[in-house]
Design an enzyme around this catalytic site. Structure first.
Site, PDB file in Angstrom:
ATOM      1  N   ASP A 149      -3.569  -7.773   7.438  1.00 22.67           N
ATOM      2  CA  ASP A 149      -2.982  -6.997   6.341  1.00 22.67           C
ATOM      3  C   ASP A 149      -3.966  -6.821   5.189  1.00 22.67           C
ATOM      4  O   ASP A 149      -4.949  -7.564   5.061  1.00 22.67           O
ATOM      5  CB  ASP A 149      -1.733  -7.698   5.801  1.00 22.67           C
ATOM      6  N   ASP A 150      -3.658  -5.856   4.340  1.00 19.88           N
ATOM      7  CA  ASP A 150      -4.263  -5.666   3.009  1.00 19.88           C
ATOM      8  C   ASP A 150      -5.641  -5.016   2.997  1.00 19.88           C
ATOM      9  O   ASP A 150      -6.209  -4.815   1.932  1.00 19.88           O
ATOM     10  CB  ASP A 150      -4.342  -6.991   2.239  1.00 19.88           C
ATOM     11  N   HIS A 199       0.338  -0.202   5.580  1.00 20.97           N
ATOM     12  CA  HIS A 199       0.898  -1.262   4.746  1.00 20.97           C
ATOM     13  C   HIS A 199       1.319  -0.707   3.384  1.00 20.97           C
ATOM     14  O   HIS A 199       1.507  -1.469   2.437  1.00 20.97           O
ATOM     15  CB  HIS A 199      -0.157  -2.355   4.577  1.00 20.97           C
ATOM     16  N   HIS A 203       0.884  -1.972  -2.731  1.00 21.21           N
ATOM     17  CA  HIS A 203       1.206  -3.396  -2.540  1.00 21.21           C
ATOM     18  C   HIS A 203       1.793  -3.998  -3.822  1.00 21.21           C
ATOM     19  O   HIS A 203       1.665  -5.191  -4.075  1.00 21.21           O
ATOM     20  CB  HIS A 203      -0.004  -4.205  -2.086  1.00 21.21           C
ATOM     21  N   HIS A 304      -5.042 -11.990   7.052  1.00 26.10           N
ATOM     22  CA  HIS A 304      -5.392 -11.035   6.001  1.00 26.10           C
ATOM     23  C   HIS A 304      -6.882 -10.704   6.025  1.00 26.10           C
ATOM     24  O   HIS A 304      -7.713 -11.547   6.376  1.00 26.10           O
ATOM     25  CB  HIS A 304      -4.978 -11.577   4.628  1.00 26.10           C
TER      26      HIS A 304
END
Length: 344
Positions: A149-150, A199, A203, A304
Site C-alpha cells: 500500500d501507499d 488506494h 489517504h 507498505h
C-alpha cells in the site's frame, strides 16, 4: 499476433525459447555454460543446469528453465531484461510482449484481435523439472498474495529490485498523488508485470470518507492517473485504513456498483507500526501465515511501500518459498477478500 503458447508454473509464464526468439528476431548463441540471448535493446546469458541468468552488466538474477516436449522453456519475463514490456489481462485472454514500436494500446489490441485471442487459459506442464514444480499445486492455503500500500515512493525501485531478485510478483495498491510524483516507478511496476490497484488519492480520512461520492471520485481520479501513465486501468481497490469501519454499505453501494472490487487482507505485517523492528515484523507475518495454514486459507499479506519494509522483505520471501508457498497476483476475476464479506 503470435502462435507461441505459454504455460503457467508457480505464477510465472514460460514459453519455448527458440519459438519466442524466432518471433522477436532474437539471436541465440550456444555457449559452454548456457545460451546467450541478444535482442531488443539488450542481452543476457541464460545459464545451463537451471543456474539463472547473467545480465549484460554482469548482474546475476534467478531464472528457472525446464525442458518440455524436447523444447527449452524459459520465463517470458526474460524479455523485460531485453527492453520489452509485458501486458496481462486474464479476462481478455491477453498475454502480450511489446517494445517501444508498439502502436496499439492493450485495449485497442484486444479489440482488433478479439477473434484470434484464444479462450483457453494456459496450463501447467505435466512434468516440469524439479526447480519449477509447484509444491502441492492447487492446495488451498499454499498461495500467497503479497500486497503493498501507499506507493509509489522513492523506495519503490529498491522494492521492485528485491521482488525481481526472488522472482516474486506482488499487487500494488497505489495513491493517485504518489503516482503523479513518481511516474517512472508506476511505469516500471507495470512493465515488470506486477498487479496494479488503487488506494485512492489523498489517504486522508476526512477527505476520502467525506461522502460516498468523495470516495468514488478518489478511486476514479487514481484510475485516471494510472491510465495516463500506463495505458491501462484497474477495478481493484483497497480503501485507506482498510474498509472497516468507515466503508459502510452506502459507500460500497456507490463505489462497487461502478465495477470496482474491494480488497482488504488477512495478514497484517504491521510494518507501518514496527518500522525498523524487523524481527517483530517477521514474526508477526509468519505467526499469522501459520495460523491460516491450519485452516487452508491463502494469505493476503498487507505491507507498505516504505524504506523500513525493505530490510525484512527478503527474509519473509525466503521463508515463504522454503515452506513451499507460491506467489500470485490478485486479479479482478477472483472473489474479493474484504472485512465486509462483500463479494461484488
Amino acid at each position: 499476433m503470435s502462435k507461441v503458447e505459454a504455460v503457467s508454473v508457480k505464477g510465472t509464464y514460460y514459453v519455448p525459447l527458440r519459438a519466442l526468439a524466432d518471433e522477436l528476431k532474437w539471436t541465440l548463441t550456444g555457449l559452454t555454460d548456457g545460451i546467450h540471448v541478444a535482442g531488443g535493446t539488450g542481452s543476457l546469458t541464460l545459464l545451463s543446469k537451471d543456474g539463472g541468468a547473467v545480465l549484460k552488466d554482469g548482474t546475476a538474477v534467478p531464472m528457472s528453465t525446464f525442458v518440455q516436449d524436447g523444447k527449452l522453456m524459459a520465463p517470458l519475463k526474460l524479455s523485460v531484461y531485453l527492453g520489452y514490456s509485458i501486458s496481462y489481462a486474464g479476462d481478455k485472454y491477453l498475454l502480450r510482449v511489446k517494445d517501444g514500436s508498439a502502436q496499439l494500446t492493450d485495449a485497442a489490441f484486444t479489440d482488433k484481435y478479439a477473434a484470434e485471442l484464444k479462450p483457453e487459459a494456459p496450463v501447467a506442464p505435466t512434468n516440469p523439472a524439479t526447480p519449477v514444480t509447484p509444491t502441492e499445486p492447487g492446495k488451498p492455503g499454499r498461495t500467497v498474495y503479497l500486497t503493498f500500500d501507499d506507493g509509489p515512493s522513492a523506495t519503490t525501485g529498491d522494492l521492485l529490485d528485491i521482488l525481481r531478485k526472488y522472482d516474486v510478483q506482488a499487487t500494488f495498491f497505489m495513491l493517485g498523488n504518489n503516482m503523479n510524483q513518481h511516474p517512472a516507478q508506476v511505469k516500471r511496476t507495470a512493465k515488470e508485470g506486477h498487479g496494479l490497484a488503487l488506494h485512492g488519492v489523498t489517504h486522508r480520512q476526512e477527505k476520502f470518507y467525506a461522502s460516498p461520492a468523495a470516495a468514488l471520485a478518489e478511486m476514479s481520479g487514481a484510475n485516471a492517473t494510472l491510465k495516463k501513465l500506463t495505458g491501462t486501468s484497474t477495478t481493484l481497490i483497497r480503501t485507506p485504513y482498510g474498509s472497516k469501519p468507515y466503508f459502510t454499505k452506502s459507500f460500497r453501494d456507490k463505489v462497487l456498483t461502478q465495477g470496482y472490487h474491494l480488497w482488504d487482507w488477512n495478514v497484517d505485517s504491521y510494518d507501518w507500526k514496527y518500522k525498523q523492528n524487523s524481527d517483530r515484523i517477521y514474526n508477526t507475518v509468519m505467526d499469522q501465515v501459520n495460523k491460516l495454514k491450519a485452516s487452508k486459507t491463502n494469505p493476503v499479506i498487507l505491507m507498505h511501500d516504505q524504506k523500513a519494509t525493505l530490510k525484512v522483505l527478503p527474509r519473509i520471501l525466503e521463508k515463504l518459498k522454503k515452506d513451499g508457498y507460491t506467489f500470485k497476483l490478485i486479479t479482478k476475476d477472483m472473489e474479493p477478500l474484504n472485512f465486509w464479506k462483500d463479494k461484488r
